[in-house]
Design a protein around this motif. Structure first.
Motif, PDB file in Angstrom:
ATOM      1  N   MET A   1      56.019  35.302  41.187  1.00 48.22           N
ATOM      2  CA  MET A   1      54.683  34.945  41.419  1.00 48.22           C
ATOM      3  C   MET A   1      53.481  36.061  40.404  1.00 48.22           C
ATOM      4  SD  MET A   1      52.327  35.013  43.795  1.00 48.22           S
ATOM      5  CE  MET A   1      50.773  35.809  43.311  1.00 48.22           C
ATOM      6  N   ASP A   2      52.349  35.669  39.954  1.00 48.11           N
ATOM      7  CA  ASP A   2      52.144  36.788  38.839  1.00 48.11           C
ATOM      8  C   ASP A   2      50.950  37.536  39.433  1.00 48.11           C
ATOM      9  OD1 ASP A   2      50.227  36.337  36.098  1.00 48.11           O
ATOM     10  OD2 ASP A   2      51.279  37.587  36.596  1.00 48.11           O
ATOM     11  N   ALA A   3      50.889  38.573  38.750  1.00 53.20           N
ATOM     12  CA  ALA A   3      49.466  39.360  40.084  1.00 53.20           C
ATOM     13  C   ALA A   3      48.373  38.822  39.570  1.00 53.20           C
ATOM     14  CB  ALA A   3      50.151  41.141  39.797  1.00 53.20           C
ATOM     15  N   GLU A   4      48.278  38.103  38.425  1.00 53.45           N
ATOM     16  CA  GLU A   4      47.313  38.012  37.599  1.00 53.45           C
ATOM     17  C   GLU A   4      46.859  36.550  39.014  1.00 53.45           C
ATOM     18  OE1 GLU A   4      43.848  37.713  35.270  1.00 53.45           O
ATOM     19  OE2 GLU A   4      45.403  39.079  35.032  1.00 53.45           O
ATOM     20  N   VAL A   5      47.631  35.634  39.083  1.00 53.19           N
ATOM     21  CA  VAL A   5      47.026  34.795  40.243  1.00 53.19           C
ATOM     22  C   VAL A   5      46.557  35.214  41.366  1.00 53.19           C
ATOM     23  CG1 VAL A   5      47.875  32.974  42.414  1.00 53.19           C
ATOM     24  CG2 VAL A   5      48.721  33.139  40.106  1.00 53.19           C
ATOM     25  N   VAL A   6      46.420  36.224  42.337  1.00 51.76           N
ATOM     26  CA  VAL A   6      45.964  36.988  43.672  1.00 51.76           C
ATOM     27  C   VAL A   6      44.371  37.214  42.734  1.00 51.76           C
ATOM     28  CG1 VAL A   6      46.091  39.246  44.968  1.00 51.76           C
ATOM     29  CG2 VAL A   6      48.220  37.480  44.749  1.00 51.76           C
ATOM     30  N   LYS A   7      44.770  38.297  41.856  1.00 54.05           N
ATOM     31  CA  LYS A   7      43.114  38.213  41.363  1.00 54.05           C
ATOM     32  C   LYS A   7      42.403  37.916  40.732  1.00 54.05           C
ATOM     33  CE  LYS A   7      41.667  41.218  37.099  1.00 54.05           C
ATOM     34  NZ  LYS A   7      40.371  41.027  37.645  1.00 54.05           N
ATOM     35  N   LYS A   8      42.733  36.602  40.815  1.00 53.55           N
ATOM     36  CA  LYS A   8      41.479  35.391  39.774  1.00 53.55           C
ATOM     37  C   LYS A   8      41.482  35.129  41.795  1.00 53.55           C
ATOM     38  CE  LYS A   8      43.630  33.625  36.220  1.00 53.55           C
ATOM     39  NZ  LYS A   8      44.786  32.199  35.379  1.00 53.55           N
ATOM     40  N   GLU A   9      41.963  34.938  43.229  1.00 55.48           N
ATOM     41  CA  GLU A   9      42.467  35.307  44.027  1.00 55.48           C
ATOM     42  C   GLU A   9      40.337  36.163  44.090  1.00 55.48           C
ATOM     43  OE1 GLU A   9      45.330  34.033  46.777  1.00 55.48           O
ATOM     44  OE2 GLU A   9      45.754  32.074  46.018  1.00 55.48           O
ATOM     45  N   ILE A  10      41.106  37.076  44.298  1.00 51.46           N
ATOM     46  CA  ILE A  10      40.304  37.757  45.020  1.00 51.46           C
ATOM     47  C   ILE A  10      38.836  37.406  44.053  1.00 51.46           C
ATOM     48  CG2 ILE A  10      39.718  40.304  44.740  1.00 51.46           C
ATOM     49  CD1 ILE A  10      42.688  41.202  45.258  1.00 51.46           C
ATOM     50  N   ASP A  11      38.522  37.837  42.912  1.00 47.34           N
ATOM     51  CA  ASP A  11      37.654  37.056  41.818  1.00 47.34           C
ATOM     52  C   ASP A  11      36.631  36.284  42.439  1.00 47.34           C
ATOM     53  OD1 ASP A  11      37.701  39.272  40.722  1.00 47.34           O
ATOM     54  OD2 ASP A  11      38.919  38.084  38.794  1.00 47.34           O
ATOM     55  N   LYS A  12      37.432  35.160  43.251  1.00 47.91           N
ATOM     56  CA  LYS A  12      36.630  33.970  43.530  1.00 47.91           C
ATOM     57  C   LYS A  12      35.797  34.903  44.800  1.00 47.91           C
ATOM     58  CE  LYS A  12      40.631  30.651  43.914  1.00 47.91           C
ATOM     59  NZ  LYS A  12      40.852  29.829  43.857  1.00 47.91           N
ATOM     60  N   CYS A  13      36.290  35.442  45.683  1.00 48.15           N
ATOM     61  CA  CYS A  13      35.619  36.219  47.143  1.00 48.15           C
ATOM     62  C   CYS A  13      34.134  36.129  46.403  1.00 48.15           C
ATOM     63  CB  CYS A  13      36.674  36.983  48.006  1.00 48.15           C
ATOM     64  SG  CYS A  13      38.480  36.064  48.710  1.00 48.15           S
ATOM     65  N   ARG A  14      34.198  36.962  45.488  1.00 47.03           N
ATOM     66  CA  ARG A  14      32.923  37.654  45.028  1.00 47.03           C
ATOM     67  C   ARG A  14      32.695  38.240  45.930  1.00 47.03           C
ATOM     68  NH1 ARG A  14      29.725  32.332  42.931  1.00 47.03           N
ATOM     69  NH2 ARG A  14      31.035  31.558  40.806  1.00 47.03           N
ATOM     70  N   LEU A  15      33.570  39.754  46.089  1.00 46.74           N
ATOM     71  CA  LEU A  15      33.222  40.521  46.960  1.00 46.74           C
ATOM     72  C   LEU A  15      32.348  41.248  46.731  1.00 46.74           C
ATOM     73  CD1 LEU A  15      36.926  42.045  47.188  1.00 46.74           C
ATOM     74  CD2 LEU A  15      36.156  40.882  48.870  1.00 46.74           C
ATOM     75  N   LYS A  16      31.201  42.031  48.123  1.00 46.43           N
ATOM     76  CA  LYS A  16      30.180  43.290  47.842  1.00 46.43           C
ATOM     77  C   LYS A  16      31.368  44.405  47.589  1.00 46.43           C
ATOM     78  CE  LYS A  16      28.116  39.886  50.653  1.00 46.43           C
ATOM     79  NZ  LYS A  16      27.199  39.751  52.209  1.00 46.43           N
ATOM     80  N   ARG A  17      30.294  44.989  47.064  1.00 45.23           N
ATOM     81  CA  ARG A  17      31.098  46.546  46.669  1.00 45.23           C
ATOM     82  C   ARG A  17      31.477  46.495  48.515  1.00 45.23           C
ATOM     83  NH1 ARG A  17      30.584  50.492  43.078  1.00 45.23           N
ATOM     84  NH2 ARG A  17      29.926  52.757  44.574  1.00 45.23           N
ATOM     85  N   ASP A  18      30.647  47.076  49.811  1.00 43.16           N
ATOM     86  CA  ASP A  18      31.774  47.027  50.976  1.00 43.16           C
ATOM     87  C   ASP A  18      32.786  47.357  51.188  1.00 43.16           C
ATOM     88  OD1 ASP A  18      29.714  45.203  51.398  1.00 43.16           O
ATOM     89  OD2 ASP A  18      29.409  45.866  53.561  1.00 43.16           O
TER      90      ASP A  18
END
Length: 115
Positions: free
Chosen positions: A1-18
């Motif tokens: 499991m590469d940490a990059e995969v989860v980072k990409k999922e987080i990026d896809k969520c387009r998190l707002k600052r809060d």
């Protein structure tokens, strides 16, 4: 499991600052074992689901505890409250987290470190 995969999922969520701040805080509370009972749900076999409500979006974080290391984030998913899907966790998301957990344990065992 590469940490990059989860980072990409987080990026896809387009998190707002809060949302990002709340995500970071719940992960910190998880690492310190300071979660409230309603924050997480056991899924069995060492897999946990964190639940994070951020207004119109609900986040599901799937993680496993690694002895001596802390939480290992396996997947992140968000659901819009207004969606027809509702807020029930998708079994496919749980299966993805289980697969990643298994891959990580296999990799950890094969390189000589404890799973």
């Amino acid at each position: 499991m590469d940490a990059e995969v989860v980072k990409k999922e987080i990026d896809k969520c387009r998190l707002k600052r809060d949302e990002l701040v709340r995500l970071q805080k719940i992960m910190e509370r998880t690492a310190r074992d300071e979660l409230l009972p309603r924050d997480r749900k056991p899924l069995g076999e060492g897999l946990w689901e964190l639940r994070l409500n951020c207004g119109e979006r609900i986040f599901r974080l799937f993680y496993s505890e690694v002895e001596g290391e802390g939480p290992l984030l396996l997947a992140l998913k968000f659901v819009n409250k207004k969606s027809t899907q509702g807020i029930k966790t998708d079994p496919g998301d749980i299966e993805t987290a289980r697969k990643r957990q298994s891959e990580w344990q296999t990799r950890s065992t094969s390189d000589g470190s404890a799973p």
